[in-house]
Design a protein around this motif. Structure first.
Motif, PDB file in Angstrom:
ATOM      1  N   GLN A 183       0.551  -1.323  -0.001  1.00 43.73           N
ATOM      2  CA  GLN A 183       0.126  -0.133  -0.033  1.00 43.73           C
ATOM      3  C   GLN A 183       0.861   1.161   0.057  1.00 43.73           C
ATOM      4  N   PHE A 185       0.326   5.560   0.243  1.00 44.33           N
ATOM      5  CA  PHE A 185      -0.354   6.667   0.383  1.00 44.33           C
ATOM      6  C   PHE A 185       0.241   7.939   0.524  1.00 44.33           C
ATOM      7  N   TYR A 243      -3.625   7.456  -3.445  1.00 41.76           N
ATOM      8  CA  TYR A 243      -3.385   6.171  -3.003  1.00 41.76           C
ATOM      9  C   TYR A 243      -3.108   5.069  -3.944  1.00 41.76           C
ATOM     10  N   ARG A 245      -2.482   0.679  -4.473  1.00 42.73           N
ATOM     11  CA  ARG A 245      -1.825  -0.720  -4.132  1.00 42.73           C
ATOM     12  C   ARG A 245      -1.379  -1.643  -5.191  1.00 42.73           C
ATOM     13  N   ASP A 247      -0.312  -5.296  -6.131  1.00 40.47           N
ATOM     14  CA  ASP A 247      -0.301  -6.699  -5.609  1.00 40.47           C
ATOM     15  C   ASP A 247       0.572  -7.519  -6.387  1.00 40.47           C
ATOM     16  N   PRO A 266      -9.127   0.027  -3.678  1.00 41.90           N
ATOM     17  CA  PRO A 266      -8.425  -0.957  -3.152  1.00 41.90           C
ATOM     18  C   PRO A 266      -8.864  -1.082  -1.681  1.00 41.90           C
ATOM     19  N   LEU A 268      -7.447  -1.014   1.972  1.00 40.81           N
ATOM     20  CA  LEU A 268      -6.373  -0.584   2.497  1.00 40.81           C
ATOM     21  C   LEU A 268      -5.805  -1.449   3.766  1.00 40.81           C
ATOM     22  N   SER A 276      -1.326   2.986  10.939  1.00 41.31           N
ATOM     23  CA  SER A 276      -1.472   3.658   9.509  1.00 41.31           C
ATOM     24  C   SER A 276      -2.568   4.596   9.574  1.00 41.31           C
TER      25      SER A 276
END
Length: 290
Positions: A183, A185, A243, A245, A247, A266, A268, A276
């Motif tokens: 992740q 951010f 943001y 993510r 994979d 996604p 989070l 977080s």
């Protein structure tokens, strides 16, 4: 006081699927903003009254893609939408994997079968069929060459609904090493999780599946971080992503490859990383203030 919309959908709201949503709303409030949890398709919402609209758990978007993308365009024209409409549109269709591969990002080998294409399926290995627009393993299934007729029926069903299919080799390392989700951010790495295999042999494509089985926290390797950052750098236009993510799975050579790049809605997994939560909340308030 900045006003921030945390966007979900009615199904998720009613069933309380999104464990992060109430926690995030409370954290945003404590960080000095005014949060509102709203559904993306609520015709009564005036999006322009928010300083920031954050897409969170619009997990019905993949089977309402045209409606959702039209909403993203309208919302982005009225206020700041995270992520931006052009990013949402690009990432809502998994043909973006081809763009990443063309940019030199290591991705899982991927072919696409559009309506009208012949059922060109592997005859020498286990493989996965899923739609280019999908979430939560919807319409995804795992096949062996012996399952050819079943896989063809799967393709026929998707093509009848106007969906383009992805065909990928089944990455066997998932059964042992799992799939890792990194992740980001505010442009920085936030945290990571690992999950087990989603697709079990013999599970029908239209059966419900557990999208995130056997979750646990994860400390990514230097190689995993490097691949994730390469994927984010390859997003067209180098947009400002609030943001993201990434994979990852391990290829046959043991090196990490991108399975999916999640820039729309996604999960989070903040419930696994409580530290977080204030970081995300503060980043949201900062973005809204801009």
């Amino acid at each position: 006081m900045p006003r921030i919309a945390l966007v979900t959908c009615q199904e998720v709201l009613e069933a309380e699927y999104d464990r992060d949503l109430p926690v995030l709303a409370d954290a945003v409030r404590q960080a000095g903003a005014d949060p509102a949890v709203v559904c993306w398709d609520d015709a009564g919402v005036e999006w322009g009254r928010f300083d920031l609209v954050l897409i969170r758990s619009t997990w019905d978007y993949s089977w309402r893609a045209a409606e959702f993308l039209a909403w993203a365009d309208r919302c982005g024209a009225a206020t700041a939408l995270a992520n931006p409409p052009e990013v949402v549109r690009w990432n809502a269709d998994k043909r973006y994997l081809g763009d990443l591969a063309a940019a030199g990002v290591p991705v899982v080998d991927t072919r696409y079968l559009a309506p009208g294409d012949p059922a060109d399926l592997p005859g020498d290995r286990e493989y996965v069929v899923k739609p280019t627009s999908g979430a939560g393993a919807r319409y995804a299934a795992r096949y062996t060459p012996e399952d050819h007729e079943t896989a063809v029926r799967h393709l026929e069903r998707m093509h009848a609904e106007g969906l383009t299919a992805i065909v990928q080799p089944y990455v066997r390392s998932i059964d042992t090493a799992g799939e890792r989700a990194l992740q980001f951010f505010g442009g920085r790495f936030l945290h990571a999780i690992r999950k087990g295999a989603v697709l079990e042999p013999g599970t029908a494509f239209d059966d419900k599946k557990v999208p995130h089985p056997n979750l646990r926290t994860w400390e990514p390797s230097t190689a995993e971080l490097a691949v994730a950052e390469r994927a984010l750098a390859a997003v067209p236009g180098a947009p400002d992503l609030l943001y993201a993510r990434v994979d990852l799975v391990d290829g046959d050579d043991g090196a990490p490859r991108v399975m999916e790049l999640e820039l729309v809605e996604p999960n989070l997994f903040l419930f696994l990383h409580e530290d977080s939560v204030p970081v995300v909340a503060q980043a949201l308030v900062k973005a809204a203030a801009r």
